[in-house]
Design an enzyme around this catalytic site. Structure first.
Site, short mmCIF file in Angstrom:
data_model
loop_
_atom_site.label_atom_id
_atom_site.label_comp_id
_atom_site.label_asym_id
_atom_site.label_seq_id
_atom_site.Cartn_x
_atom_site.Cartn_y
_atom_site.Cartn_z
CD GLU A 280 -29.40 23.75 37.11
OE1 GLU A 280 -29.62 24.63 36.24
OE2 GLU A 280 -30.15 22.77 37.30
CG PHE B 143 -33.76 11.07 31.66
CD1 PHE B 143 -34.20 11.89 30.63
CD2 PHE B 143 -34.03 11.43 32.98
CE1 PHE B 143 -34.91 13.05 30.91
CE2 PHE B 143 -34.74 12.59 33.26
CZ PHE B 143 -35.17 13.41 32.22
CD GLN B 144 -32.54 15.29 34.10
OE1 GLN B 144 -32.39 14.90 35.24
NE2 GLN B 144 -33.23 16.38 33.81
CE LYS C 171 -31.65 7.90 42.32
NZ LYS C 171 -32.72 8.82 42.11
CG MET D 237 -17.17 47.18 26.32
SD MET D 237 -16.51 48.82 26.71
CE MET D 237 -16.03 48.61 28.42
#
Lengths: 564, 166
Positions: A49, A111-112, A161, A478
């Site tokens: 993502e 959940f999630q 949802k 770097m």
């Protein structure tokens, strides 16, 4: 006819003119994905993502349009945080849709579930949790408006949802009404006059141009004005491409790894016009010795940027494009003074030319490939093509900034403010989606590329022929450079002793892998890479301990550069 | 320096946390913060008291202005303004202390709102100096508990100020 929340989201995106969405499905957004094939939106399935947001960001930087990402709830949403923070720091218009658990479960550790609106509050320009499907069209309209107007930035919309399943009559609002939000576009005429008068009195003027110039599409008028008035121009890392670096008035980049002439010119300037730039610490170095004799004129759309780091004498809040246009008009009205002014600082330009001669950006080519040489060769081979160059972060980024000559805006994509390793490759994919026929090159390091290398699969799946040029020095270069210079070569945790075989890795993903280990092979390898219409990864094995110079050590004034 | 900042905001969830986030993100402590709906239920008003040098507070007020839900920001520090806070004080009133405390309350124009055998709860409103003075005089009697709203502030109308000055 009633529409579901999912249909409303997709329909709204179409109305907003969105053509590409970068995303990753999941349980909370499955209804949205179910509807997706019914709309004229091209969805690009990324592999992480974070990459979805970087790709949307790259798309936005390359096109000037709003980039869009779509992810699921919980981990899908939290994975977007780095992408959002990157876009936020560089003021990039992006709208990110995240799934959320059903409203009835919010706050119940479902959940999630993640409080993504809470998590992303400090790294978005604004964010929304949609609690009712009827609010959805207004929120999407507002989100796009907020993302692209004023000082642009990322906006997040959290979609529970049930909101995606609920239905309502769809009406997309025609206008936005936000009581507390009305960016100032037009510069104050009085301030503007004052600025022009001050500028035309200067003996040692410098334009200091930042990313805001590119965001407001002001490169043209800035170039015109600089040439008309014979004012030398330095750009920040974010401003690369806002002024043609091939032009005699170009000073190149300033700051920590800026050119000698840019840093000296700024230090000795008597009028410094900061144009859509925000005096970042990487630009100013030690603040009390930054342009000590200059009257500073600062043009910025964001009032919070003005007098934040340095004291500004003449602030102009407004859109850079608008202000510069008006400045041009004012200069035209004072054409005699302008003409005299342009002719009056030959001495200043001669001094700058001398600085340029004294300390050019340079390196010594040896038996091994020098990373600067690779970037120079890319520049040489693509001259006139105006490829889009993206970078990762670190030495690769600085060499790409120093040794490629940018001449047009929106051809340089780099994470300036946040310094996000792993940005370049997904951003390049976003740019390639926007411009399928242009050459898009990600200049990477062996460390950075491994932060989002999984996106090779995305490149292969959608036939995005991005070229990844790895300057492989076996180090986190770097940080190693800092350790070498300031920590007695104590290379703690910067050696990458286990690096994958990038060629095989590219092949494993179905891309093309190439490698060059000798200077003589650089040109032919690049030519080959550019001629293949597929994603290509090139592993250039370069000098391990090459450093980026010039360098201003942290805490020093920018006039005190380490030159070699 | 101490600053009192008034913020008019849209009355929506999450706005308070956006505002307080601007302070906490810079490692600033908020001395007091009051918030309530205004006569327009779509708008809330906050009064924030904070410490910081002028430049930092200027940056904060600009950043507050930048928030989408913020309608107006007022720094009261340099303006003619009034402030008030409400405080509840539970003080010991055992034995002979009771009468003394009641007298003090009169002087301060405070009110007793609960009286029990050993303690009383007193309500007082006023600016911070008055509230502090009240606590100072009550302290010897034994303060058991205090709860304060923090400060709310409002600009005087220009006309009113002129009248006040002449």
């Amino acid at each position: 006819m009633k529409k579901t929340g999912a249909q409303i989201v997709l329909q709204s995106l179409q109305i907003e003119g969105v053509k590409a969405v970068f995303g990753y499905p999941g349980g909370a957004v499955i209804n949205l994905y179910d509807e997706l094939p019914n709309y004229e939106l091209k969805h690009y399935l990324v592999r992480h993502e974070q990459a979805a947001v970087h790709a949307a960001d790259g798309y936005a930087r390359a096109t000037g349009e709003v980039g869009v990402a779509l992810v699921t709830s919980g981990p899908g949403a939290t994975n977007t945080v780095t992408g959002l923070a990157t876009a936020y720091m560089d003021s990039i218009p992006v709208v990110v849709f995240t799934g959320q658990v059903p409203t009835a479960l919010i706050g119940n550790d479902a959940f999630q579930e993640a409080d993504i609106v809470g998590i992303t509050r400090p790294c978005t320009k604004h964010n929304y949790l949609v609690k009712d499907v009827r609010e959805l069209p207004r929120i999407i309209k507002e989100a796009f408006h907020i993302a692209r107007s004023g000082r642009p930035g990322p906006v997040l919309i959290d979609l529970p949802k049930d909101v995606l399943v609920d239905t309502t009559i769809f009406e997309y609002p025609e206008s936005v009404s936000l009581r507390g939000y009305s960016p100032t576009y037009e510069g104050h005429p009085g301030q503007l006059r004052k600025a022009v008068r001050a500028l035309l009195k200067a003996k040692r003027p410098v334009f200091y141009v930042g990313g805001g110039a590119i965001l407001s599409n002001a490169a043209g008028v800035i170039t015109e004005l600089a040439v008309r008035l014979q004012i030398p121009v330095t750009t920040t890392l974010m401003g690369l491409g806002a002024f043609p670096e091939t032009h005699a008035l170009s000073l190149g980049m300033l700051g920590m790894h800026g050119t000698y002439r840019a840093n000296m010119a700024v230090t000795e300037s008597d009028v410094l016009v900061a144009i859509g730039a925000r005096f970042d610490d990487r630009v100013t170095g030690r603040i009390d010795e930054f342009a000590p004799d200059a009257k500073i004129i600062h043009i910025d759309i964001d009032p919070t940027s003005i007098s934040k780091n340095v004291k500004v004498h003449i602030p102009i809040v407004g859109d850079v494009h608008d202000v510069m246009n008006k400045m041009m008009v004012a200069v035209n009205e004072m054409s005699e003074e302008a003409h005299e002014f342009a002719a009056s600082h030959d001495e200043w330009l001669a001094r700058i030319a001398k600085w340029k001669e004294m300390h050019k950006l340079d390196y010594i080519q040896e038996e091994v490939i020098k990373p600067q040489y690779v970037v120079e060769k890319i520049c040489e081979l693509t001259r006139g093509q105006q490829p889009i160059i993206s970078t990762e972060v670190g030495q690769n980024q600085m060499w790409a900034a120093q040794f490629y000559e940018y001449t047009k805006p929106r051809t340089w994509l780099s994470s300036g403010g946040l310094g996000t390793m792993g940005y370049g490759f997904p951003a390049a994919l976003g740019a390639q989606v926007a411009f399928p026929d242009r050459l898009v090159i990600d200049i990477a390091g062996d460390g950075s590329i491994q932060m989002n290398i999984q996106e090779l699969a995305t490149a292969v799946q959608y036939r995005l022929p991005v070229k990844i040029i790895i300057l492989n020095n076996g180090y986190l270069g770097m940080v190693r450079q800092w350790q070498e210079l300031f920590f007695q070569k104590h290379y703690s945790a910067t050696e990458m002793s286990a690096v994958p075989d990038f060629v095989k890795l590219a092949e494993a993903y179905g891309a093309v892998g190439l490698r060059a280990t000798r200077p003589q092979e650089v040109e032919s390898t690049l030519k080959k890479a550019f001629s293949i219409n597929k994603p290509v990864l090139v592993d250039f094995v370069v000098a391990g301990e090459e450093n980026v110079y010039p360098m201003v050590p942290a805490g020093q004034p920018i006039s005190k550069m380490l030159l070699v | 320096m101490r600053h009192i900042i008034g913020v008019l905001v849209e009355n929506k969830f999450g706005v308070l946390s956006r505002i307080s986030g601007l302070f906490s993100g810079r490692g600033f402590n908020i001395e007091s913060l009051t918030v309530a709906e205004t006569d327009d239920p779509a708008i809330s008003r906050m009064t924030i008291v904070t410490l910081g040098d002028d430049q930092i507070v200027e940056q904060i007020t600009k950043q507050l202005n930048k928030l989408i839900n913020v309608i107006k920001v007022i720094d009261f520090t340099d303006t003619d303004h009034v402030t008030r806070g409400l405080m509840l004080v539970k003080v010991s009133v055992e034995g002979s202390k009771r009468l003394e405390v009641l007298k003090l309350i009169e002087v301060f124009r405070a009110r007793v709102i609960d009286m029990a055998a050993k303690s009383a709860i007193i309500e007082i409103t006023g600016n911070e100096m008055k509230l502090k003075a009240f606590l100072d005089v009550l302290a010897p009697y034994g303060i058991k508990e205090i709860n304060s709203t923090g400060i709310v502030a409002m600009n005087r109308e220009v006309k009113a100020r002129n009248r006040y000055k002449t």
